[in-house]
Write an enzyme that holds these catalytic residues in place. Sequence first.
Site, PDB file in Angstrom:
ATOM      1  N   GLY A  11     -68.658  -7.443 -18.118  1.00 13.41           N
ATOM      2  CA  GLY A  11     -69.412  -6.785 -19.193  1.00 13.41           C
ATOM      3  C   GLY A  11     -70.791  -7.401 -19.373  1.00 13.41           C
ATOM      4  O   GLY A  11     -71.227  -8.261 -18.596  1.00 13.41           O
ATOM      5  N   TYR A  12     -71.452  -6.948 -20.398  1.00  8.58           N
ATOM      6  CA  TYR A  12     -72.858  -7.334 -20.638  1.00  8.58           C
ATOM      7  C   TYR A  12     -73.009  -8.848 -20.846  1.00  8.58           C
ATOM      8  O   TYR A  12     -73.645  -9.546 -20.054  1.00  8.58           O
ATOM      9  CB  TYR A  12     -73.369  -6.549 -21.852  1.00  8.58           C
ATOM     10  CG  TYR A  12     -74.762  -6.891 -22.328  1.00  8.58           C
ATOM     11  CD1 TYR A  12     -75.807  -7.151 -21.445  1.00  8.58           C
ATOM     12  CD2 TYR A  12     -75.033  -6.925 -23.699  1.00  8.58           C
ATOM     13  CE1 TYR A  12     -77.088  -7.444 -21.916  1.00  8.58           C
ATOM     14  CE2 TYR A  12     -76.309  -7.201 -24.165  1.00  8.58           C
ATOM     15  CZ  TYR A  12     -77.326  -7.469 -23.272  1.00  8.58           C
ATOM     16  OH  TYR A  12     -78.578  -7.759 -23.736  1.00  8.58           O
ATOM     17  N   ILE A  13     -72.396  -9.369 -21.889  1.00  7.51           N
ATOM     18  CA  ILE A  13     -72.564 -10.807 -22.158  1.00  7.51           C
ATOM     19  C   ILE A  13     -71.741 -11.616 -21.154  1.00  7.51           C
ATOM     20  O   ILE A  13     -72.165 -12.675 -20.686  1.00  7.51           O
ATOM     21  CB  ILE A  13     -72.170 -11.137 -23.619  1.00  7.51           C
ATOM     22  CG1 ILE A  13     -72.972 -10.255 -24.588  1.00  7.51           C
ATOM     23  CG2 ILE A  13     -72.423 -12.610 -23.919  1.00  7.51           C
ATOM     24  CD1 ILE A  13     -72.510 -10.314 -26.028  1.00  7.51           C
ATOM     25  N   ASN A  36     -64.897  -0.823 -19.922  1.00  7.92           N
ATOM     26  CA  ASN A  36     -66.258  -0.603 -20.434  1.00  7.92           C
ATOM     27  C   ASN A  36     -67.272  -1.348 -19.560  1.00  7.92           C
ATOM     28  O   ASN A  36     -68.310  -1.791 -20.048  1.00  7.92           O
ATOM     29  CB  ASN A  36     -66.334  -1.082 -21.894  1.00  7.92           C
ATOM     30  CG  ASN A  36     -67.572  -0.591 -22.599  1.00  7.92           C
ATOM     31  OD1 ASN A  36     -68.115   0.471 -22.262  1.00  7.92           O
ATOM     32  ND2 ASN A  36     -68.071  -1.361 -23.545  1.00  7.92           N
ATOM     33  N   SER A 125     -68.909 -12.677 -34.307  1.00  7.37           N
ATOM     34  CA  SER A 125     -70.089 -11.877 -34.655  1.00  7.37           C
ATOM     35  C   SER A 125     -70.607 -12.216 -36.040  1.00  7.37           C
ATOM     36  O   SER A 125     -69.826 -12.535 -36.950  1.00  7.37           O
ATOM     37  CB  SER A 125     -69.676 -10.414 -34.615  1.00  7.37           C
ATOM     38  OG  SER A 125     -70.664  -9.610 -35.190  1.00  7.37           O
ATOM     39  N   TYR A 150     -63.642  -2.632 -36.382  1.00  7.67           N
ATOM     40  CA  TYR A 150     -64.155  -3.579 -35.387  1.00  7.67           C
ATOM     41  C   TYR A 150     -64.485  -4.923 -36.047  1.00  7.67           C
ATOM     42  O   TYR A 150     -64.052  -5.986 -35.599  1.00  7.67           O
ATOM     43  CB  TYR A 150     -65.409  -3.020 -34.701  1.00  7.67           C
ATOM     44  CG  TYR A 150     -66.203  -4.096 -34.024  1.00  7.67           C
ATOM     45  CD1 TYR A 150     -65.761  -4.663 -32.835  1.00  7.67           C
ATOM     46  CD2 TYR A 150     -67.363  -4.609 -34.612  1.00  7.67           C
ATOM     47  CE1 TYR A 150     -66.463  -5.701 -32.250  1.00  7.67           C
ATOM     48  CE2 TYR A 150     -68.065  -5.640 -34.028  1.00  7.67           C
ATOM     49  CZ  TYR A 150     -67.612  -6.184 -32.848  1.00  7.67           C
ATOM     50  OH  TYR A 150     -68.305  -7.219 -32.282  1.00  7.67           O
ATOM     51  N   LYS A 154     -62.778  -9.008 -35.791  1.00  9.19           N
ATOM     52  CA  LYS A 154     -63.448 -10.303 -35.581  1.00  9.19           C
ATOM     53  C   LYS A 154     -63.054 -11.287 -36.685  1.00  9.19           C
ATOM     54  O   LYS A 154     -62.790 -12.454 -36.422  1.00  9.19           O
ATOM     55  CB  LYS A 154     -64.970 -10.124 -35.548  1.00  9.19           C
ATOM     56  CG  LYS A 154     -65.468  -9.358 -34.331  1.00  9.19           C
ATOM     57  CD  LYS A 154     -65.202 -10.099 -33.033  1.00  9.19           C
ATOM     58  CE  LYS A 154     -65.513  -9.289 -31.798  1.00  9.19           C
ATOM     59  NZ  LYS A 154     -65.001  -9.851 -30.543  1.00  9.19           N
ATOM     60  N   TYR A 178     -72.312 -14.271 -32.836  1.00  4.00           N
ATOM     61  CA  TYR A 178     -73.555 -13.764 -32.265  1.00  4.00           C
ATOM     62  C   TYR A 178     -74.310 -12.919 -33.277  1.00  4.00           C
ATOM     63  O   TYR A 178     -73.715 -12.142 -34.006  1.00  4.00           O
ATOM     64  CB  TYR A 178     -73.320 -12.829 -31.069  1.00  4.00           C
ATOM     65  CG  TYR A 178     -72.315 -13.226 -30.053  1.00  4.00           C
ATOM     66  CD1 TYR A 178     -71.991 -14.549 -29.802  1.00  4.00           C
ATOM     67  CD2 TYR A 178     -71.687 -12.243 -29.288  1.00  4.00           C
ATOM     68  CE1 TYR A 178     -71.063 -14.877 -28.826  1.00  4.00           C
ATOM     69  CE2 TYR A 178     -70.770 -12.564 -28.321  1.00  4.00           C
ATOM     70  CZ  TYR A 178     -70.443 -13.884 -28.108  1.00  4.00           C
ATOM     71  OH  TYR A 178     -69.530 -14.200 -27.148  1.00  4.00           O
ATOM     72  N   ARG A 296     -78.616   4.890 -41.608  1.00  5.19           N
ATOM     73  CA  ARG A 296     -77.289   4.970 -40.987  1.00  5.19           C
ATOM     74  C   ARG A 296     -76.298   4.292 -41.928  1.00  5.19           C
ATOM     75  O   ARG A 296     -76.548   3.173 -42.384  1.00  5.19           O
ATOM     76  CB  ARG A 296     -77.321   4.245 -39.635  1.00  5.19           C
ATOM     77  CG  ARG A 296     -76.009   4.200 -38.899  1.00  5.19           C
ATOM     78  CD  ARG A 296     -76.169   3.667 -37.479  1.00  5.19           C
ATOM     79  NE  ARG A 296     -76.447   2.229 -37.432  1.00  5.19           N
ATOM     80  CZ  ARG A 296     -76.580   1.530 -36.308  1.00  5.19           C
ATOM     81  NH1 ARG A 296     -76.480   2.154 -35.127  1.00  5.19           N
ATOM     82  NH2 ARG A 296     -76.836   0.242 -36.335  1.00  5.19           N
ATOM     83  N   GLY A 298     -73.637   2.142 -43.615  1.00  3.44           N
ATOM     84  CA  GLY A 298     -73.047   0.833 -43.320  1.00  3.44           C
ATOM     85  C   GLY A 298     -74.016  -0.183 -42.750  1.00  3.44           C
ATOM     86  O   GLY A 298     -73.625  -1.328 -42.498  1.00  3.44           O
TER      87      GLY A 298
HETATM   88  C1  WQD Z   1     -80.133  -2.732 -35.102  1.00  5.90           C
HETATM   89  C2  WQD Z   1     -81.109  -2.054 -36.038  1.00  5.90           C
HETATM   90  C3  WQD Z   1     -80.324   0.012 -36.944  1.00  5.90           C
HETATM   91  C4  WQD Z   1     -80.193   2.281 -33.215  1.00  5.90           C
HETATM   92  C5  WQD Z   1     -74.743  -4.687 -33.910  1.00  5.90           C
HETATM   93  C6  WQD Z   1     -73.280  -4.463 -33.741  1.00  5.90           C
HETATM   94  C7  WQD Z   1     -72.548  -5.347 -34.694  1.00  5.90           C
HETATM   95  C8  WQD Z   1     -72.907  -6.791 -34.431  1.00  5.90           C
HETATM   96  C9  WQD Z   1     -74.360  -6.975 -34.547  1.00  5.90           C
HETATM   97  C10 WQD Z   1     -71.472  -7.608 -32.667  1.00  5.90           C
HETATM   98  C11 WQD Z   1     -80.465  -1.466 -37.288  1.00  5.90           C
HETATM   99  C12 WQD Z   1     -81.533   0.240 -36.067  1.00  5.90           C
HETATM  100  C13 WQD Z   1     -80.368   1.251 -34.127  1.00  5.90           C
HETATM  101  C14 WQD Z   1     -81.014   3.438 -33.317  1.00  5.90           C
HETATM  102  C15 WQD Z   1     -82.143   2.451 -35.204  1.00  5.90           C
HETATM  103  N1  WQD Z   1     -72.563  -7.200 -33.104  1.00  5.90           N
HETATM  104  N2  WQD Z   1     -81.331   1.338 -35.100  1.00  5.90           N
HETATM  105  N3  WQD Z   1     -81.955   3.465 -34.298  1.00  5.90           N
HETATM  106  O1  WQD Z   1     -76.418  -2.649 -36.513  1.00  5.90           O
HETATM  107  O2  WQD Z   1     -77.301  -4.960 -36.156  1.00  5.90           O
HETATM  108  O3  WQD Z   1     -75.109  -4.234 -35.196  1.00  5.90           O
HETATM  109  O4  WQD Z   1     -75.038  -6.046 -33.711  1.00  5.90           O
HETATM  110  O5  WQD Z   1     -70.487  -7.836 -33.262  1.00  5.90           O
HETATM  111  O6  WQD Z   1     -71.218  -5.178 -34.600  1.00  5.90           O
HETATM  112  O7  WQD Z   1     -73.021  -3.126 -33.932  1.00  5.90           O
HETATM  113  O8  WQD Z   1     -77.263  -3.434 -34.215  1.00  5.90           O
HETATM  114  O9  WQD Z   1     -78.605  -2.411 -32.428  1.00  5.90           O
HETATM  115  O10 WQD Z   1     -77.004  -0.950 -33.744  1.00  5.90           O
HETATM  116  O11 WQD Z   1     -79.070  -1.820 -34.851  1.00  5.90           O
HETATM  117  O12 WQD Z   1     -83.019   2.536 -36.058  1.00  5.90           O
HETATM  118  O13 WQD Z   1     -80.885   4.385 -32.544  1.00  5.90           O
HETATM  119  O14 WQD Z   1     -81.706  -0.953 -35.342  1.00  5.90           O
HETATM  120  O15 WQD Z   1     -80.373   0.847 -38.064  1.00  5.90           O
HETATM  121  O16 WQD Z   1     -81.325  -1.627 -38.348  1.00  5.90           O
HETATM  122  P1  WQD Z   1     -76.553  -3.792 -35.622  1.00  5.90           P
HETATM  123  P2  WQD Z   1     -77.946  -2.095 -33.725  1.00  5.90           P
END
Ligand code: WQD
Length: 342
Positions: A11-13, A36, A125, A150, A154, A178, A296, A298
């Site tokens: 995977g990625y990481i 994945n 996370s 999800y 964690k 992370y 978005r 949440g």
């Molecule tokens: C970053 C920012 C979006 C897509 C992820 C994982 C979470 C955790 C942390 C692992 C936000 C904005 C995004 C888009 C946008 N990782 N955005 N348009 O939400 O911090 O969470 O990393 O456990 O579980 O989901 O990361 O990259 O989805 O969003 O504006 O098309 O970019 O609203 O502010 P997030 P993200």
Amino acid sequence: MSKILVTGGTGYIGSHTVVELYKAGYTPVIIDNLSNSNIKMLEQIEKIIGIKPEFHQFDLCDVEQTTAFINDNPDISGIIHFAASKAVGESVQKPLKYYHNNFFSLINLLEAYQGKKINFVFSSSCTVYGEPDVLPVTESAPVKKATSPYGNTKQIAEEILEESAAAYNNYNIIALRYFNPVGAHESALIGELPIGVPQNLLPFITQTAIGKREKLTVFGNDFDTPDGYCIRDFIHVVDLAKAHVAAIQLLEKGNPNGKYDVFNVGTGNGYSVLEAIKAFEKVSGQALNYEVGPRREGDIVKVYGDVTKSSKELGWKAELGIEEMMSSAWKWENYLKENPIG
Ligand code: WQD
């Protein structure tokens, strides 16, 4: 040369961590069910390190296979456990898939090691902090109720690990929390390979810039932040991979903090979504087609980590900045255009 099992290693990481482990003198062994990820990542890893790592394809939810593998490989001294389902949105639609995959795999691994000494690094996370009350957020900040199944996996996994480390004397565990992993290896031979429409910001940016997506929709710019955009602690995936090597090394030396410990893995710097877009535009030399849409559901407004503990006690610090994150992600997207994988 210590053998380290990397679950989810294609995977990625995982793939970046396999490379860094090898560079640090370890022998990485991969288990991945390829649910994945793509088997071609093994060849990509080989192009970087010169050997194809040992690879086993099976699902860690299969208790017989997992136990047999562990019994057949007594020379494995450490595990880095990435293998898990990780799409926040999907987890809301299919919670049982997430509880099934993420817990059975973890418990099968821990049970297979009962009575055997093992160093264990867990992929956690910053999602466990929810919307933090104080920034930068430290490891001692309260864990907030998860906003998705999800995220809940964690949180509960961290509890399972902490309780197991306390109850049995064979586990030495570090959970790495992370922040937002982005970027790719400098060779552009490995990087993130999102399946379908990317849910995360960076792959959406690079896919838009390369022409795979028409435009990026930014999820809101009316938040309570200096420029109105959400703020994240973006961390280069190569730095993140190195944090895993540091965690294994700390466990090998003996962690003075005890048998269970957690560390933030970020840069400590918060960048807004707009700043990230601007940094991308700067390194790619092209304007990004984006528009601001509704929020978005949440989304955390702002989160970035306090990395004092990681730098003092893990002996690890992020070295790469936002421009390296953006330029490596862009180089990888361009590589994929010429050399499609999957
Ligand atoms: C970053 C920012 C979006 C897509 C992820 C994982 C979470 C955790 C942390 C692992 C936000 C904005 C995004 C888009 C946008 N990782 N955005 N348009 O939400 O911090 O969470 O990393 O456990 O579980 O989901 O990361 O990259 O989805 O969003 O504006 O098309 O970019 O609203 O502010 P997030 P993200």
